[in-house]
Write an enzyme that holds these catalytic residues in place. Structure first.
Site, mmCIF file in Angstrom:
data_model
loop_
_atom_site.group_PDB
_atom_site.id
_atom_site.type_symbol
_atom_site.label_atom_id
_atom_site.label_comp_id
_atom_site.label_asym_id
_atom_site.label_seq_id
_atom_site.Cartn_x
_atom_site.Cartn_y
_atom_site.Cartn_z
ATOM 1 N N HIS A 196 -4.386 -4.772 10.206
ATOM 2 C CA HIS A 196 -5.566 -3.689 9.809
ATOM 3 C C HIS A 196 -5.878 -2.668 10.918
ATOM 4 C CE1 HIS A 196 -7.643 -0.755 7.531
ATOM 5 N NE2 HIS A 196 -9.188 -1.748 7.791
ATOM 6 N N LYS A 214 -1.026 1.757 13.430
ATOM 7 C CA LYS A 214 -2.084 2.683 13.096
ATOM 8 C C LYS A 214 -2.303 4.064 14.417
ATOM 9 C CE LYS A 214 -5.344 0.971 9.738
ATOM 10 N NZ LYS A 214 -4.286 0.119 9.339
ATOM 11 N N PHE A 251 -15.192 -0.740 4.713
ATOM 12 C CA PHE A 251 -16.677 -0.885 4.784
ATOM 13 C C PHE A 251 -16.827 -1.080 3.895
ATOM 14 C CE2 PHE A 251 -17.093 2.957 8.153
ATOM 15 C CZ PHE A 251 -16.181 2.303 9.048
#
Length: 412
Positions: free
Chosen positions: A302, A334, A398
């Site tokens: 992630h 990312k 989240f």
């Protein structure tokens, strides 16, 4: 009887390429899609940069009426869907369409549509709000619009688990085929949240980097990381039951062999400090695949570039893989694409599949300052030519949502 599930089509539009091959070449070359925000005036914004999709005009892809009746996130979903179907060489008219499902996630949905119509409501009154507001704004509409576009009449839905959404969707599509409910599933995510409200909300949550140096803003696992950089786009994979794919002579990119989803039940934004929930998802996926931790060659993490995520995800990998964590290659892409929220899992699953196919491990770019708490092999700055038999893609959202999908190099 459980059935084998393979990947037979890929489609993407991202900040580093408007199709899969452009994106993958960007990954191999260490391309960064982060730049100054052009989608709105950032004069009053704390955040000045993001990873936008480049050279995109919806009226060059759709007729003018259609372009105006779809939110940007649905534009991205349809473009990725068209590419995935074309790539797969699937003739939808020659299959049972009721056995073909579509599951496309979005963390937020049509945020620009919501902002625009809120402004109209306040300035011009309720009667001027667009009659297309709801069909454009809701987060299920990417899946709905794509189902209509390609004629898929099976399951059609959107899973919303924040930044874990795309991977959740891939996993549930895998299960639908594995257990016999569908023969094909087009799965992944789409997102377009680079808007004044989207940026302000994440910035005030202290989740976004306010750094203006494009090469030091999204720096996963680097000690100087300070938050993520917002990205946008879509990534979709066509999953197919193996015998169905074999019968039509489809190209097979990889096999899906494991999936798990768990909850931290800890905090709305922070992962659990010891990485227990993420680790449990990894272990479950490995167990479903019937392999040992040391057989996992690569993990596309992630890796958001936030202080807490990268630290706790490192702990989760160590907890899940044990001694094998010392040898596994991991990276976060990312730094290339920014964080695509609900589309991140779709785009990163495609990158993971391409890594297996091309035998190339993507690097974690812009890495400079080592962090003793993020001490795994993050493949810093330069990718590696390595055979990959098993690779995982992790997503942590989240709300404590964790999802992990495990791919295997295809063998007949």
């Amino acid at each position: 009887m459980e059935r084998r599930v393979v990947v037979t089509g890929l489609g993407a539009i991202t900040p580093i390429g408007n199709n899969v091959e452009e994106m993958w070449e960007g990954i191999k070359q260490g391309k960064c899609g982060i730049d100054d925000i052009t989608l709105f005036d950032t004069t009053d914004s704390k955040v000045k940069i993001a990873a936008e999709v480049k050279n995109f005009n919806p009226e060059e892809v759709f007729d003018r009426k259609t372009a105006k009746r779809l939110d940007r996130y649905s534009h991205f979903a349809i473009i990725a869907a068209r590419e995935a179907i074309k790539d797969s060489k699937l003739d939808v008219d020659k299959i049972d369409k009721t056995r073909f499902g579509v599951a496309i996630s979005s963390g937020i949905g049509g945020l620009k549509t919501i902002e625009d119509n809120d402004g109209i409501l306040r300035e011009k009154g309720a009667d001027r709000v667009s009659p297309m507001f709801i069909p454009m704004a809701t987060s299920n509409m990417a899946a709905g619009n794509v189902s209509i576009e390609i004629g898929a009449q099976g399951e059609s839905y959107s899973i919303v688990t924040a930044c874990a959404s795309g991977t959740h969707t891939i996993g549930e599509g895998y299960r639908a085929i594995k257990h016999g409910y569908q023969d094909l599933m087009l799965v992944g995510g789409a997102e377009a949240s680079i808007t004044p409200l989207g940026i302000a909300g994440f910035a005030n949550l202290k989740a976004l980097s306010t750094c203006t140096d494009k090469e030091r803003a999204s720096i996963p696992f680097d000690k100087e990381r300070s938050g993520f950089v917002m990205g946008e786009g879509a990534g979709l994979l066509l999953l197919e039951e193996y015998e169905h794919a074999k019968q039509r002579g489809a190209k097979i990119y990889a096999e899906v062999v494991g999936y798990s989803a768990t909850s931290d039940a800890y905090h709305i934004t922070s992962p659990s400090p010891e990485g227990e929930g993420g680790a449990r998802a990894m272990v479950n996926a490995i167990n479903e695949a019937g392999i040992k931790p040391e057989q996992v060659d690569y993990i596309n993490t992630h890796g958001t570039s936030t202080p807490l995520n990268d630290k706790f995800e490192t702990k989760a990998i160590k907890r899940a893989l044990g001694e094998a964590s010392k040898n596994v290659m991991i990276s976060s892409t990312k730094g290339n694409t920014g964080h695509l929220l609900g589309a991140a899992g779709g785009v990163e699953a495609i990158i993971t599949v391409k890594a297996i196919e091309d035998e190339f491990v993507p690097p974690t770019i812009h890495y400079k300052v080592p962090d003793e708490e993020c001490d795994l092999d993050i493949v810093p700055n330069v990718g590696r030519n390595k055979k990959i038999n098993y690779a995982m893609s992790d997503s942590l959202g989240f709300g404590g949502h964790n999802s992990v999908v495990l791919f295997k190099k295809f063998e007949d």
